[in-house]
Design an enzyme around this catalytic site. Sequence first.
Site, mmCIF file in Angstrom:
data_model
loop_
_atom_site.group_PDB
_atom_site.id
_atom_site.type_symbol
_atom_site.label_atom_id
_atom_site.label_comp_id
_atom_site.label_asym_id
_atom_site.label_seq_id
_atom_site.Cartn_x
_atom_site.Cartn_y
_atom_site.Cartn_z
ATOM 1 N N LYS A 66 -6.730 -11.936 -11.158
ATOM 2 C CA LYS A 66 -7.999 -12.225 -10.494
ATOM 3 C C LYS A 66 -9.108 -11.275 -10.916
ATOM 4 O O LYS A 66 -8.856 -10.167 -11.358
ATOM 5 C CB LYS A 66 -7.814 -12.102 -8.969
ATOM 6 C CG LYS A 66 -6.907 -13.164 -8.391
ATOM 7 C CD LYS A 66 -7.061 -13.270 -6.883
ATOM 8 C CE LYS A 66 -6.588 -12.026 -6.141
ATOM 9 N NZ LYS A 66 -6.589 -12.193 -4.690
ATOM 10 N N LYS B 163 -12.710 -5.965 -7.685
ATOM 11 C CA LYS B 163 -13.834 -5.113 -7.341
ATOM 12 C C LYS B 163 -13.783 -3.795 -8.100
ATOM 13 O O LYS B 163 -14.787 -3.148 -8.298
ATOM 14 C CB LYS B 163 -13.815 -4.809 -5.842
ATOM 15 C CG LYS B 163 -14.321 -5.968 -4.997
ATOM 16 C CD LYS B 163 -14.466 -5.519 -3.549
ATOM 17 C CE LYS B 163 -14.653 -6.711 -2.630
ATOM 18 N NZ LYS B 163 -14.437 -6.363 -1.235
ATOM 19 N N LYS C 78 0.832 -1.209 0.000
ATOM 20 C CA LYS C 78 0.000 0.000 0.000
ATOM 21 C C LYS C 78 0.863 1.253 0.000
ATOM 22 O O LYS C 78 0.553 2.244 -0.674
ATOM 23 C CB LYS C 78 -0.936 0.005 1.208
ATOM 24 C CG LYS C 78 -2.233 -0.757 0.957
ATOM 25 C CD LYS C 78 -3.250 0.136 0.278
ATOM 26 C CE LYS C 78 -4.248 -0.574 -0.608
ATOM 27 N NZ LYS C 78 -4.983 -1.637 0.006
#
Length: 336
Positions: A195, A198, A113
Amino acid sequence: MQKEVVVSGIRPTGFLHLGNYFGAMRNYVRMQDEFDCYFFVANWHSLTTHPDTKELQNSVYRVIAENIACGLDPDKVALYVQSDIPEIAELYLYLNMLAYKGELEKTVTFKEKARAQPDNINAGLLTYPVLQAADIIIQRAVKVPVGKDQEQHLEMARNFAERFNYRYGDILPLPYAFNYGDELIKIMGLDGMGKMSKSENQQSTIYLADEDDAIRKKIMKAKTDQGPATPNSEKPDYIQNLFTLMKLVSNVEAVAKFEFDFNASSTGNCVIRYGDMKKQLAEDMVQFITPIREKANAILGDKDLLHKLMKQGADKGRSRAAETLKMVRNAVGLNY
Ligand code: TRP
């Protein structure tokens, strides 16, 4: 007999997709009879990346509605929003005193992050695993259904609980990552590039909110190739992914037919017709998603019901959380 306590959190960062469904929600639904379950939307955690306020709010509503639409029964589990349980924030404060800067900086997710948002390496980001530990420990959970990427956070939660117990007396049970014995299902994006997500590559991710035509269009565009070069070839991962999806939503005969065709194919003799396979998969996927989407939309359209369900979840979540906090305050010597 007392059922074991389970906690899991879902970050409200966007629309839920098939990967979330088969990787997490389906397991939650399976756990709700066997365990004493606390599932929540981790909206405080989302603030570490400074999301848009309105979007975050809508996302929280949507996650609650979609989880119920997928089969979580709000009368069986406690389904709540993290920020409705202020007890978590207080426990986070105590656990922060037991978490060391060095170990927090070494956390893999923190390093990722920090690299992704170098202008916003805030203290909340650094202490993300402490907040997660508080989520878990506040319900005195022993089992936490999470993916591989969360195992380090679970280990940290155990360490914080152990340090607390060592310093203040043995009151906190230690939590462990949990998954049913069968392998965790990984769902790749339809472009074969990583993957389902979202927020990224939306054209190759199937969302539970997708309309029928969007589902068909995405599946028909899924990556394939000219077919296997030899009989009984190993499947490239983007083809394997179509089979994986088909196994999840189609009947066994359909899967067996396309398996057979794939294995019978070779250069110059391509028996498998990916176009037909995708058509079948698209129709079965539509059948699978439509009732979920419709139920979620019905709940989302009834804000009174949604608020009632959120309040019901928060009450259940808070009652156990308050017990824990009382024990914790007593142990730390904050009972005056
Ligand atoms: N960090 C988790 C994730 O990224 C979400 C989460 C927050 C969580 N608190 C939790 C998961 C507590 C399990 C238990 O997916």
